[in-house]
Design an enzyme around this catalytic site. Sequence first.
Site, PDB file in Angstrom:
ATOM      1  N   ASP A 144     -38.592  10.848  37.068  1.00 57.99           N
ATOM      2  CA  ASP A 144     -38.127  11.350  38.358  1.00 57.99           C
ATOM      3  C   ASP A 144     -39.049  10.860  39.463  1.00 57.99           C
ATOM      4  O   ASP A 144     -40.188  10.433  39.207  1.00 57.99           O
ATOM      5  CB  ASP A 144     -38.042  12.875  38.350  1.00 57.99           C
ATOM      6  CG  ASP A 144     -39.417  13.540  38.259  1.00 57.99           C
ATOM      7  OD1 ASP A 144     -40.217  13.096  37.413  1.00 57.99           O
ATOM      8  OD2 ASP A 144     -39.686  14.482  39.020  1.00 57.99           O
ATOM      9  N   GLU A 190     -41.443  16.009  37.003  1.00 58.24           N
ATOM     10  CA  GLU A 190     -42.860  16.105  37.345  1.00 58.24           C
ATOM     11  C   GLU A 190     -43.047  16.229  38.846  1.00 58.24           C
ATOM     12  O   GLU A 190     -43.922  16.980  39.323  1.00 58.24           O
ATOM     13  CB  GLU A 190     -43.609  14.879  36.812  1.00 58.24           C
ATOM     14  CG  GLU A 190     -45.134  15.009  36.867  1.00 58.24           C
ATOM     15  CD  GLU A 190     -45.738  14.616  38.199  1.00 58.24           C
ATOM     16  OE1 GLU A 190     -46.903  14.977  38.458  1.00 58.24           O
ATOM     17  OE2 GLU A 190     -45.048  13.949  39.004  1.00 58.24           O
TER      18      GLU A 190
END
Length: 475
Positions: free
Chosen positions: A112, A178
């Site tokens: 991500d 994250e």
Amino acid sequence: MTSDARPARPSTPTEIRERLTDAVRDGLPAAIADLSRLVRIPSVSWDGFDPRHVQESAETVAALLTDLGVFDTVTIERAPLPGSGELGQPAVLARREPRGGRPTVMLYAHHDVQPPGEEGDWQSPPFEPTLRGDRLYARGAADDKAGVLAHVAAIRALLEVQGSDPDLGLVVFIEGEEEFGSRSFEAMLAAHRELLAADVIVVADSDNWTTTTPSLTIGLRGNTAFQLNVSTLGHASHSGMLGGAAPDAMLALVRVLASLHDDDGAVAVEGLTSHTQEVPPFTEVRLREDAALLEGVSSIGRGEILHRLWAQPAITVTGIDAPSVQNASNTLLPSVTVKVSCRVAPGQSAREAFMAIERHIRARTPFGAHVTFSAVDLGDPFLVDTSGWAVDDVLTAMEEAWGETPQLTGVGGSIPFIAQLAQTFPEAQVLVTGVEDPETRAHSPNESLHLGVFHRAILTEALLLARLDGAVSLP
């Protein structure tokens, strides 16, 4: 080339290094192409962004791992968010069991990315990888999709040189949120503890000293973030009619926030601690360049610059809910909310730091103003035990790949999940490496990856995996 024509498996340390060096170099165009394909997917994990892009990114990563042909399982998993029946963003998990008594290594990265921000601040479209000089520009080009591809490319090189059936155990954990606080990380570890168990954990989510000198991160500050609301009035009032007698919330808030630092800009909260450690030289000139300080603006705090950045607490107000200048009126504000972020020095728990800040604020809130704390987010700092054998192995691999002595560094930012990994797998040795450099500008417009750093990071990991595979012990 048929399997019969494949070069013989190397049998000396020199042959292994040479063959791995060639394999990484020859495989670099494919790694860059795969990275470019991955960064075109706008996999922002924050609320308000399309989660289908994060799912597409996870599926792309899973396909890359599956195509390696070395894993027993490759799956896409989601875990529940704390205090909610909802699931977090998709992570990719893969495992290959060890053989012959060899260790298992976990390779971590995240797929991500941060939101791109204002597209006009980018010199090229944020999700269109663009090569300028020796840097590849795009959101996620470095943080941390390059970490994902460093793992993939290193395994490819290992398989090409050592054969398709290594003895080394391999676990790959590519997280999907994250950048949004790893909210389901703890639940993911609990649900897949056996699958993720490893002897060595390589986290490819940090930076390097320069584009030519590698770093091994051995210290990370923790974080304590929260929202602070200050209220003084039951409703808004005319600032001309009542100003000067009735305290507005902004006045009280400014007084509270000013108390968090002393005149030098150092944190002035009793109970926040610093970590005692030696740091390498770092000039004021480099700080000015890295931080883009404006002419005449001085640095803040006391002590060696890197000690301030790595081993001392820092407090920043990162957001404020208040009327904009455009919408401002002559009004006493009844209530104001800010978001506060504190970086916690190694050696102190994030909860202890939050309690110290809360005590400080409550004791210094003026005029009897009401304060409330909410959205508290805690992440503990982390210190690497540098006495383990795996540290020696990765430092040797770095020096061979880069041709420079590695720098042991701290990081001012926080990666709280590393502490969670260490708590879940207390016997594992944690190695924090990275593909970034001082010019990467992670999280900022015009994020970029230095392709030379990418190349050397892949070779470092390939050499490390060869050492852990143990077919030939590299010196």
